[in-house]
Design an enzyme around this catalytic site. Structure first.
Site, PDB file in Angstrom:
ATOM      1  CG  ASP A  43      -0.378   0.017   2.524  1.00 31.86           C
ATOM      2  OD1 ASP A  43       0.857  -0.026   2.616  1.00 31.86           O
ATOM      3  OD2 ASP A  43      -1.134   0.084   3.523  1.00 31.86           O
ATOM      4  CD  GLU A 181       7.794  -0.311   7.811  1.00 36.12           C
ATOM      5  OE1 GLU A 181       6.875  -1.030   7.389  1.00 36.12           O
ATOM      6  OE2 GLU A 181       7.977   0.867   7.432  1.00 36.12           O
TER       7      GLU A 181
HETATM    8  O1  KIV Z   1       3.482  -1.142   1.689  1.00 39.84           O
HETATM    9  C1  KIV Z   1       4.651  -1.534   1.712  1.00 39.84           C
HETATM   10  O2  KIV Z   1       5.451  -1.291   0.801  1.00 39.84           O
HETATM   11  C2  KIV Z   1       5.089  -2.295   2.873  1.00 39.84           C
HETATM   12  C3  KIV Z   1       6.552  -2.564   3.002  1.00 39.84           C
HETATM   13  C4  KIV Z   1       7.227  -1.354   3.516  1.00 39.84           C
HETATM   14  C5  KIV Z   1       6.830  -3.751   3.832  1.00 39.84           C
HETATM   15  O3  KIV Z   1       4.297  -2.636   3.693  1.00 39.84           O
END
Ligand code: KIV
Length: 276
Positions: A43, A181
């Protein structure tokens, strides 16, 4: 051959797992050709592609649209669709329905869900519906306002303990992998050792079982900000800008299109046309 959830699980304790985001056909095709294990239709689409200021501003419509483009391109990598914020806000049934859309409609292989207060219930139901789920703990951008903003998470013993508990709970609920994260390296190492499923780190150090990055960040295609954990493997934005400026100059200077890029008509046909 397509990489399966089982393949990803079995890489635990073996070689490191690679994951990148992709949001469209050409990029997904390149990521797949490079042999990356998993592609996340994140997202982060909101920020790096659509110019929005929050990931909460994309919904199922946008996510499915981009996920379909990605799965059209991919032959090998496992494709994970990121559940957008509003897809699990109504109730658990709605969340399961939305997860199913990623699989049935967009042809993804799995979904990812960021930790939030009702995460265990929702994860449980999605797993029960037979859909592979990737967890996501630590910095969870969709609910960043509730966890003190875009900051490293688990920096004191109490907060670190909560993250360990969340990871163990998600494993128990049947997640096949978990994104960590922005957590301290030592904590990520501890979580990775405690779990039987792989951890995929982003800003979580080298001891996770795998790594993920947002592709626009690592290619230098997102200029608004660059988090500390991002390594730019190439800086494409200035190169693209130069190419566009060159095109502009050549068009204005009547250097493009040259003969090489131009079609011709036979002289006798041209004469006939003129004589008519
Ligand atoms: O939306 C995204 O790109 C993510 C990554 C940062 C893991 O959730």
């Amino acid at each position: 051959m397509k990489i399966t959830v089982q393949d990803v699980r079995s890489l635990k304790g073996g070689r490191k797992i690679t994951m990148l985001t992709a949001y469209d056909y050409p990029m997904a095709s390149l990521v797949d050709k490079a042999g990356i294990d998993m592609i996340l239709v994140g997202d982060s689409l909101a920020n790096v592609v659509l110019g929005l200021d929050s990931t909460t501003k994309v919904g199922m419509t946008e996510m499915l649209h981009h996920a379909k483009a990605v799965t059209r391109a991919v032959k090998k990598a496992l494709v994970v669709g990121d559940m957008p914020y509003d897809s699990y806000q109504v109730n658990t049934e709605e969340s399961v329905k939305n997860a199913k859309s990623f699989i049935d409609e967009a042809k993804c292989d799995a979904v990812k869900l960021e930790w939030f207060d009702k995460c265990p219930q929702v994860t449980k139901e999605i797993v029960k519906a037979g859909i592979p789920v990737m967890g996501h703990i630590g910095l969870t951008p969709q609910t960043a306002d509730k966890i003190g903003g875009f900051k490293v998470q688990g920096k004191d013993a109490e907060a670190a303990k909560r993250l360990i508990e969340q990871a163990l709970e998600l494993e128990k609920l049947g997640c096949f992998a978990i994104v960590l994260e922005c957590v301290p390296e030592k904590l990520a190492e501890m979580i990775s050792q405690k779990l039987k499923i792989p951890t995929i780190g982003i800003g979580a150090g080298v001891n996770c079982d795998g790594q993920v990055l947002v592709i626009n960040d690592m290619l230098g295609l997102f200029e608004r900000y660059t988090p500390k954990f991002v390594k730019k493997y190439i800086d494409l934005s200035p190169m693209i800008l130069e190419a566009i400026k060159e095109y502009k100059n050549e068009v204005e200077g009547e250097k493009f299109p040259s003969e090489q890029h131009t079609f011709s008509i036979k002289e006798d046909e041209l004469k006939k046309l003129k004589d008519e």
